[in-house]
Design a protein around this motif. Structure first.
Motif, PDB file in Angstrom:
ATOM      1  N   LEU A 138     -13.350   1.263  -9.606  1.00  0.00           N
ATOM      2  CA  LEU A 138     -12.291   0.331  -9.226  1.00  0.00           C
ATOM      3  C   LEU A 138     -12.791  -0.728  -8.250  1.00  0.00           C
ATOM      4  O   LEU A 138     -12.158  -1.768  -8.068  1.00  0.00           O
ATOM      5  N   GLN A 139     -13.940  -0.479  -7.632  1.00  0.00           N
ATOM      6  CA  GLN A 139     -14.576  -1.478  -6.770  1.00  0.00           C
ATOM      7  C   GLN A 139     -15.627  -2.286  -7.520  1.00  0.00           C
ATOM      8  O   GLN A 139     -16.354  -3.074  -6.924  1.00  0.00           O
ATOM      9  N   GLY A 145     -13.457   2.475  -0.284  1.00  0.00           N
ATOM     10  CA  GLY A 145     -14.835   2.919  -0.101  1.00  0.00           C
ATOM     11  C   GLY A 145     -14.900   4.219   0.680  1.00  0.00           C
ATOM     12  O   GLY A 145     -15.705   5.110   0.364  1.00  0.00           O
ATOM     13  N   GLN A 146     -14.051   4.352   1.702  1.00  0.00           N
ATOM     14  CA  GLN A 146     -14.005   5.580   2.498  1.00  0.00           C
ATOM     15  C   GLN A 146     -13.533   6.750   1.647  1.00  0.00           C
ATOM     16  O   GLN A 146     -14.087   7.851   1.723  1.00  0.00           O
ATOM     17  N   ALA A 206       0.823  -1.213   0.000  1.00  0.00           N
ATOM     18  CA  ALA A 206       0.000   0.000   0.000  1.00  0.00           C
ATOM     19  C   ALA A 206       0.855   1.260   0.000  1.00  0.00           C
ATOM     20  O   ALA A 206       0.572   2.210  -0.735  1.00  0.00           O
ATOM     21  N   ASP A 207       1.908   1.281   0.814  1.00  0.00           N
ATOM     22  CA  ASP A 207       2.755   2.472   0.900  1.00  0.00           C
ATOM     23  C   ASP A 207       3.457   2.750  -0.430  1.00  0.00           C
ATOM     24  O   ASP A 207       3.548   3.898  -0.864  1.00  0.00           O
ATOM     25  N   ALA A 225      -5.054   3.084  -1.670  1.00  0.00           N
ATOM     26  CA  ALA A 225      -6.163   3.110  -0.712  1.00  0.00           C
ATOM     27  C   ALA A 225      -6.880   1.766  -0.684  1.00  0.00           C
ATOM     28  O   ALA A 225      -7.308   1.290   0.380  1.00  0.00           O
ATOM     29  N   GLU A 226      -6.998   1.149  -1.845  1.00  0.00           N
ATOM     30  CA  GLU A 226      -7.627  -0.172  -1.925  1.00  0.00           C
ATOM     31  C   GLU A 226      -6.846  -1.194  -1.104  1.00  0.00           C
ATOM     32  O   GLU A 226      -7.427  -1.993  -0.361  1.00  0.00           O
ATOM     33  N   LYS A 227      -5.516  -1.165  -1.218  1.00  0.00           N
ATOM     34  CA  LYS A 227      -4.685  -2.107  -0.471  1.00  0.00           C
ATOM     35  C   LYS A 227      -4.787  -1.864   1.044  1.00  0.00           C
ATOM     36  O   LYS A 227      -4.570  -2.780   1.839  1.00  0.00           O
TER      37      LYS A 227
END
Length: 270
Positions: A197-198, A119-120, A25-26, A112-114
């Motif tokens: 993307l979701q 969703g947030q 994610a980073d 953000a997905e990882k």
């Protein structure tokens, strides 16, 4: 963006997903920030963006340019994505710049997905678009072409501080650096990208009163059955509707509001 550039963006977007699929994610988030930095360089240096998009130049020469400009300070994924960018065929240098913006956004959203926050981030971006729509004075300050970009970014950063995720803040700050775009529409389109993307389609819902989480979930299920895919509900309140709601999915609008029914009745009686 012309057809060749759209195809180039699709190809590099797929490559980005492959590269970031193996990153954490980073690293994904840092890659997005690096790509935004590349946008700043390309936007400020016409010769650079022309050279990066020059299909007549050997691909290896364009890759060498990427390494010279960014190799020492960018993440390995960002450098690899930039090499894919300059290897693709773009119709015009400005399309390459626009493509870099989209790729930077996609990388941040993948990060953000990882982190389990996509969703947030989608909800935060939509809420921010509505805030800017309501707060005309703030939006005017953020879109003032005579104001320094750093001052506008500082203003928005102060508004967002501690209230949104890092990804949302980075995406929002980059969006106000695009004076040719309406930031309200830009934020809304970012929220739609996050939904996409979701695997979700967005329903824009306006109601006379606030919808509960249960009501939103029920509406999402009902619309999902109608449209044959998962739905994200982007809802806001407009008391002038008097009752009921309006729903917009793509170009299709369903007006079930009391105000809409009254307007139709008046039209029939005229």
């Amino acid at each position: 963006m012309k057809a060749a550039s759209r195809e180039a963006l699709a190809q590099v977007s797929q490559r980005l997903d492959e590269i970031l699929g193996a990153a954490d994610a980073d690293a994904s988030a840092k890659t997005g920030l690096d790509l935004f930095e590349a946008v700043n360089v390309v936007a400020g240096e016409r010769e650079v963006r022309v050279a990066m998009a020059d299909a007549a130049a050997p691909v290896e020469a364009r890759k060498a340019l990427v390494n010279d400009l960014f190799g020492a300070k960018f993440t390995a994924p960002a450098k690899e994505i930039l090499e894919a960018v300059v290897s693709a065929h773009w119709s015009a240098p400005r399309d390459l710049k626009a493509g870099l913006v989209e790729l930077g956004r996609r990388a941040l959203l993948r990060g953000a997905e990882k982190q389990g926050q996509l969703g947030q981030v989608e909800d935060e971006l939509f809420r921010l678009s509505r805030l800017l729509d309501r707060e005309a004075e703030l939006t005017q300050l953020l879109t003032d072409r005579n104001a320094e970009s750093a001052n506008k970014r500082r203003l928005l950063a102060n508004v967002l501080a501690g209230k949104v995720t890092m990804a949302t803040e980075a995406l929002a700050l980059q969006a106000i650096d695009r004076p040719e775009h309406n930031p309200i529409d830009d934020m809304a389109s970012l929220a739609e990208l996050a939904a996409s993307l979701q695997g979700r389609k967005v329903a824009h819902v306006v109601t006379a009163g606030e919808l509960s989480e249960g009501q939103q979930a029920a509406l999402a299920e009902k619309l999902g059955n109608i449209y044959g895919r998962a739905m994200s509900i982007h809802s806001e309140v407009d008391t002038s509707l008097l009752g009921g709601m309006t729903i917009r999915v793509g170009d299709e609008v369903i007006d079930g509001s009391t105000a809409g029914k009254i307007a139709r009745l008046r039209a029939q009686m005229a």
